[in-house]
Enzyme design. Structure first.
Site, PDB file in Angstrom:
ATOM      1  N   LEU A 213     100.544  11.155  -8.059  1.00 42.48           N
ATOM      2  CA  LEU A 213      99.765  12.260  -8.647  1.00 42.48           C
ATOM      3  C   LEU A 213      99.530  12.082 -10.142  1.00 42.48           C
ATOM      4  O   LEU A 213      98.897  12.922 -10.766  1.00 42.48           O
ATOM      5  CB  LEU A 213     100.492  13.593  -8.424  1.00 42.48           C
ATOM      6  CG  LEU A 213     100.620  14.078  -6.985  1.00 42.48           C
ATOM      7  CD1 LEU A 213     101.341  15.419  -6.970  1.00 42.48           C
ATOM      8  CD2 LEU A 213      99.254  14.205  -6.329  1.00 42.48           C
ATOM      9  N   SER A 214     100.019  11.010 -10.734  1.00 45.88           N
ATOM     10  CA  SER A 214      99.954  10.838 -12.186  1.00 45.88           C
ATOM     11  C   SER A 214      98.657  10.182 -12.653  1.00 45.88           C
ATOM     12  O   SER A 214      98.360   9.053 -12.259  1.00 45.88           O
ATOM     13  CB  SER A 214     101.132   9.984 -12.656  1.00 45.88           C
ATOM     14  OG  SER A 214     100.932   9.527 -13.980  1.00 45.88           O
ATOM     15  N   PRO A 215      97.897  10.852 -13.535  1.00 44.74           N
ATOM     16  CA  PRO A 215      96.680  10.228 -14.051  1.00 44.74           C
ATOM     17  C   PRO A 215      96.978   8.992 -14.887  1.00 44.74           C
ATOM     18  O   PRO A 215      96.212   8.027 -14.869  1.00 44.74           O
ATOM     19  CB  PRO A 215      96.039  11.330 -14.893  1.00 44.74           C
ATOM     20  CG  PRO A 215      97.173  12.214 -15.298  1.00 44.74           C
ATOM     21  CD  PRO A 215      98.118  12.180 -14.132  1.00 44.74           C
TER      22      PRO A 215
ATOM     23  N   THR B 250      99.517   6.952 -14.471  1.00 46.07           N
ATOM     24  CA  THR B 250      99.875   5.867 -13.556  1.00 46.07           C
ATOM     25  C   THR B 250      98.595   5.249 -12.987  1.00 46.07           C
ATOM     26  O   THR B 250      98.484   4.022 -12.878  1.00 46.07           O
ATOM     27  CB  THR B 250     100.780   6.385 -12.426  1.00 46.07           C
ATOM     28  OG1 THR B 250     101.967   6.943 -13.005  1.00 46.07           O
ATOM     29  CG2 THR B 250     101.173   5.277 -11.475  1.00 46.07           C
TER      30      THR B 250
END
Length: 199
Positions: free
Chosen positions: A11-13, A15
């Site tokens: 869910l990490s932008p 990442t």
């Protein structure tokens, strides 16, 4: 052979915006990677972090600007507020864990496929159809989406404990077996230099 424990959430932008640079760096230095998806909200809670939605408006605004600048700089499609975010990251995490255990495909490509599906393609990475599609495109049996759910859940929980014990507190987070820790997409250059023996 150097080893990298890679803690992240699908869910990490940031990442997503790290792209596949980690895999390029690892290949350059003959390093192997263990992909360790974690429950990022639980990790924040355990390590003193604040979820993005609870941060001061000035921090949220800056984060949004930074994400869009970085996506343009890297030429990557990005929806600042994707249609299916936030969503349940567990199905994609379990699929990555199962794929890594099964072998035969490209775990790095699978991980990036989930990230791209969320941030660029606005697909719901909690949906079975999306999970199966990402598995198949990365060279894995899409049936892995249905197998090993209990093991996936156990390893997902263990990854959180390992992250806390190892000193990880955000995503993406890279820990080398030398003991050196690198937090964020913008520390990949430092990771590269460290593996080259220059840092």
């Amino acid at each position: 052979m150097p080893h990298i424990d890679y803690y992240f959430t699908t869910l990490s932008p940031f990442t997503y915006l790290a792209g596949t640079e980690l895999e390029t760096i690892a290949e350059r230095h003959g390093a192997d990677i263990t992909y360790r998806p974690v429950d990022i909200m639980a990790l924040f809670e355990r390590t003193g972090g604040t979820p993005p939605a609870q941060r001061h408006p000035s921090r949220q605004e800056y984060r949004a600007q930074e994400i869009l600048r970085l996506s343009k700089k890297r030429g990557m499609d990005m929806h600042l507020k994707p249609a299916h975010w936030p969503t349940n990251p567990a199905p994609s995490a379990y699929a990555i864990i199962a794929a890594q255990k099964a072998g035969g495909g490209d775990v790095g490509a699978l991980t990036f496929s989930f990230l791209r599906a969320c941030w660029a393609e606005e697909r719901d990475i909690a949906e079975d159809e999306v999970v199966r599609d990402c598995l198949e495109k990365a060279g894995f049996d899409p049936g892995l989406a249905d197998r090993g759910l209990l093991t996936g859940a156990e390893i997902y929980a263990a990854n959180l404990e390992d992250a806390v014990a190892s000193g990880a507190f955000g995503a993406p987070f890279y820990i080398v077996d030398s003991g050196q820790r690198f937090w964020g997409h913008d520390r990949l250059e430092d990771l590269d230099l460290h593996l080259a023996g220059k840092l």
